[in-house]
Design a protein around this motif. Sequence first.
Motif, PDB file in Angstrom:
ATOM      1  N   LEU A   1     -13.852  10.221  -9.725  1.00 29.07           N
ATOM      2  CA  LEU A   1     -14.247   9.097 -10.580  1.00 29.07           C
ATOM      3  C   LEU A   1     -13.335   7.894 -10.374  1.00 29.07           C
ATOM      4  CD1 LEU A   1     -14.992  11.040 -13.904  1.00 29.07           C
ATOM      5  CD2 LEU A   1     -16.657  10.060 -12.305  1.00 29.07           C
ATOM      6  N   ALA A   2     -12.022   8.161 -10.318  1.00 26.20           N
ATOM      7  CA  ALA A   2     -11.075   7.055 -10.168  1.00 26.20           C
ATOM      8  C   ALA A   2     -11.202   6.402  -8.795  1.00 26.20           C
ATOM      9  CB  ALA A   2      -9.649   7.561 -10.383  1.00 26.20           C
ATOM     10  N   SER A   3     -11.394   7.180  -7.745  1.00 36.72           N
ATOM     11  CA  SER A   3     -11.510   6.619  -6.396  1.00 36.72           C
ATOM     12  C   SER A   3     -12.766   5.771  -6.268  1.00 36.72           C
ATOM     13  CB  SER A   3     -11.507   7.741  -5.358  1.00 36.72           C
ATOM     14  OG  SER A   3     -10.296   8.449  -5.383  1.00 36.72           O
ATOM     15  N   ALA A   4     -13.871   6.259  -6.833  1.00 36.18           N
ATOM     16  CA  ALA A   4     -15.106   5.466  -6.790  1.00 36.18           C
ATOM     17  C   ALA A   4     -14.933   4.157  -7.542  1.00 36.18           C
ATOM     18  CB  ALA A   4     -16.257   6.278  -7.379  1.00 36.18           C
ATOM     19  N   THR A   5     -14.304   4.229  -8.711  1.00 36.31           N
ATOM     20  CA  THR A   5     -14.058   3.009  -9.494  1.00 36.31           C
ATOM     21  C   THR A   5     -13.146   2.064  -8.730  1.00 36.31           C
ATOM     22  OG1 THR A   5     -14.271   4.283 -11.539  1.00 36.31           O
ATOM     23  CG2 THR A   5     -13.206   2.129 -11.688  1.00 36.31           C
TER      24      THR A   5
ATOM     25  N   GLY B   1       0.811  -1.212   0.000  1.00 35.90           N
ATOM     26  CA  GLY B   1       0.000   0.000   0.000  1.00 35.90           C
ATOM     27  C   GLY B   1       0.843   1.260   0.000  1.00 35.90           C
ATOM     28  N   GLY B   2       1.937   1.245   0.782  1.00 36.71           N
ATOM     29  CA  GLY B   2       2.830   2.401   0.800  1.00 36.71           C
ATOM     30  C   GLY B   2       3.472   2.642  -0.549  1.00 36.71           C
ATOM     31  N   VAL B   3       3.927   1.549  -1.180  1.00 37.28           N
ATOM     32  CA  VAL B   3       4.522   1.682  -2.510  1.00 37.28           C
ATOM     33  C   VAL B   3       3.483   2.152  -3.519  1.00 37.28           C
ATOM     34  CG1 VAL B   3       5.593   0.410  -4.405  1.00 37.28           C
ATOM     35  CG2 VAL B   3       6.321  -0.008  -2.058  1.00 37.28           C
ATOM     36  N   THR B   4       2.261   1.648  -3.384  1.00 35.23           N
ATOM     37  CA  THR B   4       1.194   2.066  -4.288  1.00 35.23           C
ATOM     38  C   THR B   4       0.935   3.562  -4.182  1.00 35.23           C
ATOM     39  OG1 THR B   4       0.132  -0.098  -4.140  1.00 35.23           O
ATOM     40  CG2 THR B   4      -1.227   1.730  -4.875  1.00 35.23           C
ATOM     41  N   ALA B   5       0.821   4.059  -2.943  1.00 37.41           N
ATOM     42  CA  ALA B   5       0.594   5.491  -2.758  1.00 37.41           C
ATOM     43  C   ALA B   5       1.754   6.304  -3.328  1.00 37.41           C
ATOM     44  CB  ALA B   5       0.402   5.799  -1.273  1.00 37.41           C
TER      45      ALA B   5
ATOM     46  N   PRO C   1     -12.565   0.713   5.396  1.00 41.10           N
ATOM     47  CA  PRO C   1     -11.518   0.661   4.366  1.00 41.10           C
ATOM     48  C   PRO C   1     -11.895   1.400   3.082  1.00 41.10           C
ATOM     49  CG  PRO C   1     -11.778  -1.486   5.379  1.00 41.10           C
ATOM     50  CD  PRO C   1     -12.911  -0.642   5.862  1.00 41.10           C
ATOM     51  N   TYR C   2     -13.194   1.407   2.737  1.00 40.52           N
ATOM     52  CA  TYR C   2     -13.612   2.119   1.532  1.00 40.52           C
ATOM     53  C   TYR C   2     -13.460   3.633   1.709  1.00 40.52           C
ATOM     54  CZ  TYR C   2     -15.635  -2.368   0.189  1.00 40.52           C
ATOM     55  OH  TYR C   2     -15.812  -3.693  -0.130  1.00 40.52           O
ATOM     56  N   HIS C   3     -13.825   4.121   2.889  1.00 45.34           N
ATOM     57  CA  HIS C   3     -13.649   5.551   3.148  1.00 45.34           C
ATOM     58  C   HIS C   3     -12.168   5.916   3.111  1.00 45.34           C
ATOM     59  CE1 HIS C   3     -17.821   6.484   4.237  1.00 45.34           C
ATOM     60  NE2 HIS C   3     -17.863   5.287   4.820  1.00 45.34           N
ATOM     61  N   MET C   4     -11.350   5.094   3.765  1.00 43.93           N
ATOM     62  CA  MET C   4      -9.918   5.362   3.780  1.00 43.93           C
ATOM     63  C   MET C   4      -9.347   5.384   2.367  1.00 43.93           C
ATOM     64  SD  MET C   4      -6.805   3.520   3.392  1.00 43.93           S
ATOM     65  CE  MET C   4      -7.298   1.824   3.729  1.00 43.93           C
ATOM     66  N   ALA C   5      -9.711   4.400   1.550  1.00 45.87           N
ATOM     67  CA  ALA C   5      -9.171   4.327   0.194  1.00 45.87           C
ATOM     68  C   ALA C   5      -9.681   5.476  -0.672  1.00 45.87           C
ATOM     69  CB  ALA C   5      -9.549   2.983  -0.432  1.00 45.87           C
ATOM     70  N   PHE C   6     -10.970   5.802  -0.545  1.00 45.36           N
ATOM     71  CA  PHE C   6     -11.548   6.854  -1.387  1.00 45.36           C
ATOM     72  C   PHE C   6     -10.882   8.203  -1.115  1.00 45.36           C
ATOM     73  CE2 PHE C   6     -14.582  10.221  -2.326  1.00 45.36           C
ATOM     74  CZ  PHE C   6     -15.028   9.871  -3.588  1.00 45.36           C
ATOM     75  N   TRP C   7     -10.807   8.583   0.153  1.00 50.97           N
ATOM     76  CA  TRP C   7     -10.240   9.894   0.474  1.00 50.97           C
ATOM     77  C   TRP C   7      -8.738   9.924   0.243  1.00 50.97           C
ATOM     78  CZ3 TRP C   7     -13.699  13.376   0.361  1.00 50.97           C
ATOM     79  CH2 TRP C   7     -14.993  13.131   0.806  1.00 50.97           C
ATOM     80  N   THR C   8      -8.083   8.781   0.398  1.00 49.75           N
ATOM     81  CA  THR C   8      -6.653   8.726   0.071  1.00 49.75           C
ATOM     82  C   THR C   8      -6.447   8.935  -1.421  1.00 49.75           C
ATOM     83  OG1 THR C   8      -6.219   7.212   1.908  1.00 49.75           O
ATOM     84  CG2 THR C   8      -4.557   7.316   0.174  1.00 49.75           C
ATOM     85  N   GLY C   9      -7.332   8.366  -2.234  1.00 49.65           N
ATOM     86  CA  GLY C   9      -7.236   8.564  -3.681  1.00 49.65           C
ATOM     87  C   GLY C   9      -7.376  10.031  -4.058  1.00 49.65           C
ATOM     88  N   LEU C  10      -8.341  10.705  -3.441  1.00 51.02           N
ATOM     89  CA  LEU C  10      -8.490  12.135  -3.703  1.00 51.02           C
ATOM     90  C   LEU C  10      -7.248  12.911  -3.270  1.00 51.02           C
ATOM     91  CD1 LEU C  10     -12.171  13.054  -2.732  1.00 51.02           C
ATOM     92  CD2 LEU C  10     -11.171  12.773  -4.999  1.00 51.02           C
TER      93      LEU C  10
END
Length: 850
Positions: free
Chosen positions: A301-305, A248-252, A339-348
């Motif tokens: 759009l990308a975070s929702a997807t 996850g760290g590498v992904t970010a 986890p969905y909230h964390m991922a969505f807002w991290t994407g933004l």
Amino acid sequence: MLTVALHALRTRWSTFLGTFVALSLGVALLSVMGLTLASSLDAPKRQPERFATAPVVVQGQNILSVPTSIGGHVSRETRTLAHPHAVPETTVSKLKRLGRVIPDRSFPVRAEGAPRDLIGHPWSTAAFAPYEITEGRAPRTRDEVVVTGDWTHPGDRLRTDHGTVRVVGTVPSRGFETAVFYSDARAAELSPQSTQLVVEAEAQDVREAVEGEAVHVLTGSARRLADPDPDRDREALTAMNALFGTAGGVTAFVSVFVVASTFAFSVAQRRREFGLLRTAGATPGQIRRTVCLEALLVGVLASATGCVLGAYGAPCLADRVVDVGLAPDWFTIGDSKWPYHMAFWTGLLVALLGVVAASWRAGRTSPAQALREASVDAGAMTRGRLLFGAGLLLTAAVTLALALISDPGELLHRKTYVSRPMLLITAVALLAPVLVRPLTRLLAWLPAHLPGAGGMLVRENASAGVRRTAAVAAPVLVTVALTGSLLGATATLNEAKATETRERTTADFVVVPTGNAGNADHGGHGGHGGHGGPAGNHGTTAPHAPTENPGFDARTLRNLRTIPGTTVSATSSSAVYVLEDGVALIRSEARAAEPAALAVTAALPLAAGQVSDLDDQSIIVNEEWERHTVGQTVDVWLGDGTRKSLRIAAVMTTGTGDNGVYVTPANAPGAHVDRVDVTLAAGADPAVVAGALREAGGHVLTRDQWLRAGNPGTDRTTRYGFLLVLGIALLYTGISLANTMLMAASDRVRDLAVLRLAGATRRQVLRLVGAEALTVVAVGGVLGLLVTGLNLAGMRSALGLLSVHAPVRIPWPELGAVTGACAVLAVVFSVAPAAWALRSGAMEPAGTRE
């Protein structure tokens, strides 16, 4: 501004496609990581297995508990003993008055053609799992056994290290062990000591009977502590969370990298557009808000997807990690929402972080400057970029120097050599516009001087288009640098460990119990586990149910010691515990050996003192200990929990973390000899001695065979983690290359059309485009090698300070593979748009179109 942003997304969708895909995949992986973590936190508590139906289990003392004081607060530190105590006979006598007492014995069994993890037990304990015979009958004589699973059948004969036995029955496997059940009498012969037993009585009566005695009474769910490795689920989930946390760290990191480079290149392409907006009256703030709004829309759009993809991908990944053994069989994904909230807002956040620098640059564009420089790729290196890049490079240098001065071993820890490359990658990527032009001209120098204009055009195009070259080289840099740094670090550490073992082992032969070749430790203490660096030496181990290792029997040891023409050093594995600073109870792996024989058969890496000074009142420690001066006294607890003050006889270097401690056999009560080193006397015939050793018993290995058998390797979790990280990096590299090449294709139509007007054929144009792509990949590859070299140089310096002189191992095959993959991707996504443009006639010379 919203209207302008929406119009830009609609008309320039290809520009934002790569960013959308990168963010979607990043958010998907973050969702998977979060769902995995949430599911592991909600993991059910493991229930008893071997003793699921046992009324009460009584264990001998197997925990060391020491009082500590932190800030005036008194607490207790506990560690599992290396050599648990047997249940005292007086206690057993009391328990027998309450009901039937069934001693439990666990010992390794090695058999030809059988699974490697066989564990022996007395048949009377099988009823508590419960195991029920499906074929055959129970064992009655000393050469009869019952086994779990279907790998053998009644009537088969097995050659084991305890003699040949006949299978008389089988029971279904229950998944947590592969057991071999002997008759109770034969199990008592093979494992005389019983560290735990079952009592068929009321729990309250048992507690009252043993009150005040050093035993543990286990009932209910606590009976799982008597199972083999009861904390394996927790350890597996911890390792899995570390794996996905790293991914996850590498992904970010790579997501921000890709988004930032994409938006930077997009802003450079749109300078004319921004200049026209500025001419029409748009303020710098409006331009910045427009670019940020575009990133925000793409991010939403990308975070929702990504969240949708994560919801489908998490169960598939959970099944996969269970299949490969990284997670327990029961592991599944739960229904947590956070986890969905964390991922969505991290994407933004990633999208906005990636566009900050680009939006600032876009806002600084003036109308006249944009119109004047629209066709000129100048000023790629801004002052802020230079400042940040130099600052990160200086930070990397300073932190490396501080680590080398204060704690070189820190650089050998997995968390360090995974995170440090990211700092250098970012620094080099920020400084890329300064490095790209001279590096491109250097790499293309020879082709440019060959006959024809192709090489010269490649050099000039690549060096003139600094932004395009830097944007394409950046993802290649990430992939090559991560591959070289991560795989190179593990290969270098493995080589360092192998070098230590090679230098420490001077015996001509090494004898281990039959069936245990290559499994005993090689360093003389702890085995070669995962790469924890020196911290691995002072680590702790999770408690688990005792499994006795009988090692060599007394008769075999007598035979080995009486072989003429040899010096024999019989050693055993143990542990000692020390309280450092009054707050931390530290376990150190230990070897018990006779000093005189040890001095002849091994070359310990001593920094001070002599091996011959070791006696029953002393200890050999390493430099990692709080006290490590010859002559000092240290208070330790031995492997069975006995407290003792020992004088430091000698001090070893820290090394890679496998230099534990040495004591005499008197200070390793309960330890069994599991390794015998044999050195030949002058004039002794190696062949004759080898034959005598084989006759005496055990598996005989020459020094070279021993070193090859114990060649350290990367543990499975680390290997899977690195494969996942490198797979992510390569995937993002493909996305970034495809996106950047497609974005650049529209800008290159006019240039390539000019080449066609100058007489170049379609094939020559495509060859030129492909050659430019390869040159740019080569630039990224060289920069990645630079980062790899800097990282491994730091590790090599740390090893040198730790007195380990081993060469740096650069993973050339893996580097060649990822660079080749990047080259293929770059060529495909650069040549394909050019070929399409040629096919559509966009680059045809005037007068040739119909």
